[in-house]
Design an enzyme around this catalytic site. Structure first.
Site, mmCIF file in Angstrom:
data_model
loop_
_atom_site.group_PDB
_atom_site.id
_atom_site.type_symbol
_atom_site.label_atom_id
_atom_site.label_comp_id
_atom_site.label_asym_id
_atom_site.label_seq_id
_atom_site.Cartn_x
_atom_site.Cartn_y
_atom_site.Cartn_z
ATOM 1 N N ASP A 173 -17.398 59.997 75.394
ATOM 2 C CA ASP A 173 -18.922 59.745 76.223
ATOM 3 C C ASP A 173 -18.754 58.932 77.475
ATOM 4 O O ASP A 173 -19.532 59.608 78.034
ATOM 5 C CB ASP A 173 -19.797 59.129 75.040
ATOM 6 N N TYR A 174 -17.893 57.922 76.984
ATOM 7 C CA TYR A 174 -18.346 57.012 78.525
ATOM 8 C C TYR A 174 -17.628 57.742 79.640
ATOM 9 O O TYR A 174 -18.626 57.929 80.787
ATOM 10 C CB TYR A 174 -17.664 55.689 77.964
#
Length: 397
Positions: free
Chosen positions: A236-237
């Protein structure tokens, strides 16, 4: 002698500056939460039709709340969406549960994908890859198994998706739950986590947590699709980092993500926090040095010593006032994130808050001392920068 004096004063100034900055983040995050969170969702007919949304639901196993959590996705107040359930193993008990929900709600476009497709190390992306390739709509919502949705949550997220926005994500929070583990979880996500999440979003820092994230598919394809992030556990990052670097923007929705796991425990939550800390340290090594200064007790102790060195203040009263005001500001933050009074007493909040604050330094220390990451039945080691390697990988996905 003089260099030693300068060193002491240098450290003292550093602690005071950090202390002032954290209190500014307190004020900023609380003010931003009052403006940002729980805004009324516009249910009036739009001028242009809302885009269709493909919802990816990666599942592994069944917990007591899974059926009710998943059913909230069948009752969303949104005109056009499909549900794509992803299960790694066709013998997983989640398969029977999903089939029963599909049978119960035949009017909802829902499909089940089993087996996954290995495109990298990350098991979540491997699990979702076949459903992602089959998704038919221009928006993709990636939603973890433990998320419970309000009927207007998807509508709220889509309304934040402007022409220059590619990611709309919900701030992690929790459903009400009984027991000390439920109090601890709500206090943690409603105070320390919320403060840093909202503060980072306000300052334009990447705070993307992918437990409930709406992504513009064309922007994701520009970055190489889901498989481009399959060698990272914190996909996600890196997904947000890549997409934002291409000129897109990212926004936080008004309604928080409601985590509703059916098996809460203090140990499980701390294991999760240790895993997140290891990921942050691998991605941004300086976090190991700076993260303690975001916590009440270490920051207060350092600032109390610094105030004594610079201003002749008594360290103990300074520290106690710091802790008291921090506690009161966290109570206000929790009420703002909860949108009302939390489902427990102030005494329970005090116990949960003290436990959360006292455990935070030990969670970080445990993450530093044990770099390996356990995720369900798998174990990984991270390189600096966040790329993951599975230890003793299975021969067949």
């Amino acid at each position: 002698m003089m260099p030693m004096v300068y060193t002491v004063y240098g450290f003292a100034i550093f602690f005071i500056v950090a202390w002032v900055c954290l209190w500014l983040i307190h004020i900023m995050a609380y003010s931003y939460s009052k403006w940002k969170l729980h805004r009324t969702v516009d249910r009036s007919p739009p001028e242009q039709p809302y885009p269709g949304v493909s919802i990816l639901k990666p599942l592994t196993g069944v917990d007591p709340n899974l059926f009710s959590n998943l059913e909230t996705f069948f009752t969303l107040d949104y005109p056009s969406y499909e549900l794509l359930f992803c299960v790694e193993n066709e013998h997983d008990p989640a398969v029977m549960l999903v089939n029963s929900l599909i049978h119960k709600h035949p009017h909802i476009d829902a499909r089940l994908f089993t087996g996954g497709l290995r495109v990298g190390v990350n098991p979540k992306i491997n699990n979702m890859q076949p459903a992602y390739l089959a998704a038919k709509y221009p928006m993709v919502l990636i939603s973890d198994a433990g998320i419970r949705m309000r009927d207007d949550s998807l509508l709220d997220m889509v309304q934040h998706m402007r022409d220059d926005v590619a990611i709309v994500h919900q701030m992690p929070f929790t459903c009400d739950a009984e027991g000390f583990a439920g109090v601890y979880e709500k206090v943690l996500f409603g105070t320390a986590q919320a403060r840093l999440y909202l503060g980072a979003d306000f300052l334009g820092i990447n705070c993307h947590v992918g437990m409930s994230s709406l992504v513009r598919r064309c922007a994701l394809e520009e970055a190489g699709g889901l498989r481009a992030f399959a060698d990272y556990l914190a996909e996600d990052y890196f997904m947000a980092k890549d997409i934002v670097s291409r000129g897109w923007r990212m926004r936080v929705a008004s309604l928080p993500a409601l985590q509703n796991s059916g098996t809460r425990s203090v140990g499980a939550l701390q294991a999760r926090l240790r895993r997140w800390a290891r990921l942050r340290i691998a991605m941004v090594p300086t976090m190991a040095l700076l993260e303690p200064l975001t916590e009440c007790m270490p920051l207060g102790a350092g600032a109390a010593w610094a105030a004594g060195q610079l201003f002749g203040a008594e360290p103990l009263p300074f520290f106690l006032v710091h802790v008291l005001v921090w506690f009161l500001s966290d109570w206000l933050m929790l009420r703002s994130v909860q949108n009302g009074s939390p489902p427990f007493t102030k005494v329970q909040f005090l116990l949960g808050w003290v436990w959360s604050e006292c455990c935070a330094p030990f969670v970080l220390a445990a993450a530093l001392l044990s770099p390996e990451i356990s995720w369900r039945t798998r174990c990984y080691r991270l390189d600096w920068g966040g790329r993951a390697h599975e230890l003793n990988p299975k021969l067949k996905f």
